[in-house]
Motif scaffolding. Structure first.
Motif, PDB file in Angstrom:
ATOM      1  N   LEU A  48       4.750  -7.079   7.211  1.00  0.00           N
ATOM      2  CA  LEU A  48       5.153  -7.027   5.994  1.00  0.00           C
ATOM      3  C   LEU A  48       5.317  -8.271   5.446  1.00  0.00           C
ATOM      4  CD1 LEU A  48       6.451  -5.620   3.442  1.00  0.00           C
ATOM      5  CD2 LEU A  48       8.582  -5.756   4.512  1.00  0.00           C
ATOM      6  N   ALA A  51       2.155  -9.498   4.028  1.00  0.00           N
ATOM      7  CA  ALA A  51       1.408  -8.789   3.150  1.00  0.00           C
ATOM      8  C   ALA A  51       1.989  -9.306   1.658  1.00  0.00           C
ATOM      9  CB  ALA A  51       1.677  -7.393   3.248  1.00  0.00           C
ATOM     10  N   LEU A  52       3.211  -9.924   1.782  1.00  0.00           N
ATOM     11  CA  LEU A  52       4.100 -10.219   0.615  1.00  0.00           C
ATOM     12  C   LEU A  52       3.360 -10.905  -0.476  1.00  0.00           C
ATOM     13  CD1 LEU A  52       7.634 -11.028   2.235  1.00  0.00           C
ATOM     14  CD2 LEU A  52       6.852  -8.900   1.039  1.00  0.00           C
ATOM     15  N   SER A  55       1.697  -9.204  -3.290  1.00  0.00           N
ATOM     16  CA  SER A  55       2.527  -8.788  -4.615  1.00  0.00           C
ATOM     17  C   SER A  55       2.549  -9.929  -6.056  1.00  0.00           C
ATOM     18  CB  SER A  55       4.022  -8.688  -4.296  1.00  0.00           C
ATOM     19  OG  SER A  55       4.782  -8.046  -5.206  1.00  0.00           O
ATOM     20  N   LEU A  78      10.780  -4.641  -0.894  1.00  0.00           N
ATOM     21  CA  LEU A  78       9.260  -4.674  -0.755  1.00  0.00           C
ATOM     22  C   LEU A  78       9.026  -4.144   0.676  1.00  0.00           C
ATOM     23  CD1 LEU A  78       8.411  -7.978  -2.479  1.00  0.00           C
ATOM     24  CD2 LEU A  78       7.305  -5.751  -3.165  1.00  0.00           C
ATOM     25  N   GLU A  79       8.294  -3.209   0.717  1.00  0.00           N
ATOM     26  CA  GLU A  79       8.214  -2.315   2.156  1.00  0.00           C
ATOM     27  C   GLU A  79       6.621  -1.977   1.954  1.00  0.00           C
ATOM     28  OE1 GLU A  79      10.660   0.844   2.229  1.00  0.00           O
ATOM     29  OE2 GLU A  79      10.054   1.675   0.272  1.00  0.00           O
ATOM     30  N   PHE A  80       6.446  -1.178   3.095  1.00  0.00           N
ATOM     31  CA  PHE A  80       5.181  -0.449   3.408  1.00  0.00           C
ATOM     32  C   PHE A  80       5.510   0.996   2.926  1.00  0.00           C
ATOM     33  CE2 PHE A  80       3.738  -3.862   6.532  1.00  0.00           C
ATOM     34  CZ  PHE A  80       2.785  -4.208   5.641  1.00  0.00           C
ATOM     35  N   LYS A  85       0.517   0.955   2.507  1.00  0.00           N
ATOM     36  CA  LYS A  85       0.308   0.188   1.574  1.00  0.00           C
ATOM     37  C   LYS A  85       1.546  -0.627   0.990  1.00  0.00           C
ATOM     38  CE  LYS A  85      -3.834   1.418   1.465  1.00  0.00           C
ATOM     39  NZ  LYS A  85      -4.806   0.648   1.899  1.00  0.00           N
ATOM     40  N   LEU A  86       1.553  -1.871   0.628  1.00  0.00           N
ATOM     41  CA  LEU A  86       2.522  -2.547   0.178  1.00  0.00           C
ATOM     42  C   LEU A  86       3.192  -1.667  -1.170  1.00  0.00           C
ATOM     43  CD1 LEU A  86       4.484  -5.216   0.587  1.00  0.00           C
ATOM     44  CD2 LEU A  86       2.824  -6.394  -1.254  1.00  0.00           C
ATOM     45  N   SER A 112       3.054   0.509  -6.351  1.00  0.00           N
ATOM     46  CA  SER A 112       2.068  -0.790  -5.723  1.00  0.00           C
ATOM     47  C   SER A 112       2.455  -1.857  -6.672  1.00  0.00           C
ATOM     48  CB  SER A 112       0.650  -0.641  -5.892  1.00  0.00           C
ATOM     49  OG  SER A 112       0.118  -1.586  -5.430  1.00  0.00           O
TER      50      SER A 112
END
Length: 205
Positions: A48, A51-52, A55, A78-80, A85-86, A112
């Motif tokens: 995670l 992936a941040l 955003s 913010l999570e999956f 997917k973010l 998203s």
């Protein structure tokens, strides 16, 4: 009449049933449920954090977008999502903090955050785990003179990094706001703020 042995066996079976039901209820209400066993929490969090940067919207932006009129945010992260997917998720109470959980509408707005515009879908909670979790968060928010935006603003001023989660919880028998901040190199700092006066109680990685 039933013998002592029959009464004992019946009572014992009833007790086992109650314990089993309680165990299942606790498991269902756990923050990430039984599915967390499928992947170590640390591995999920590391993925995670990586992936941040995708955003385009901060937690505070999402909260401000959805809190119109009486609606109040009670947690955000913010999570999956279920598809991996973010996702930016905000829990809200439609009627504000003056109405308890029984007389309120407990919701999640999620979508998203990687697009220029965040267009969240709305889910009204009806399942036990989400209703239980959001009801507790509502009860805690009703005790605090501070909003999530107040705490996020305080956390952002004092810390470099990306804030990706905020929620009111009971920790060590105390009501606190738990804020998670990605500080780089896959590291995460946890900041615990007093729910009643917004003082920083603890900071850890």
């Amino acid at each position: 009449p039933a013998t002592f042995r029959e009464i004992f066996m019946t009572t014992n079976q009833t007790a086992r049933s109650i314990v089993t039901s309680l165990a299942l209820t606790v498991a269902a209400c756990a923050p990430w449920g039984l599915a967390a066993a499928e992947e170590p929490h640390d591995a999920q969090q590391l993925a995670l954090v990586k992936a941040l940067p995708q955003s385009k919207h901060a937690l505070i932006d999402g909260i401000k977008q959805v809190t119109k009129g009486n609606e109040v945010a009670i947690s955000a992260k913010l999570e999956f999502d279920d598809a991996g997917k973010l996702s930016l998720s905000v829990y809200t109470v439609e009627k504000g903090l003056n109405s308890d959980a029984e007389h309120n509408v407990l919701k999640e707005l999620s979508g998203s955050p990687v697009q220029d515009k965040w267009n969240p879908e709305v889910e009204v909670f009806k399942d036990i785990p989400h209703v239980a979790r959001s009801s507790e968060q509502l009860s805690l928010m009703r005790l605090s003179p501070f909003t999530l935006v107040d705490i996020l603003t305080k956390a952002r001023k004092a810390n470099r990094g990306t804030v990706f989660s905020i929620a009111p919880v009971i920790k060590g028998h105390k009501p606190v706001f738990v804020v998670l901040v990605a500080t780089g190199a896959g590291k995460v700092s946890e900041l615990d703020y007093n729910l009643l006066d917004a003082s920083l109680l603890a900071s850890s990685q």
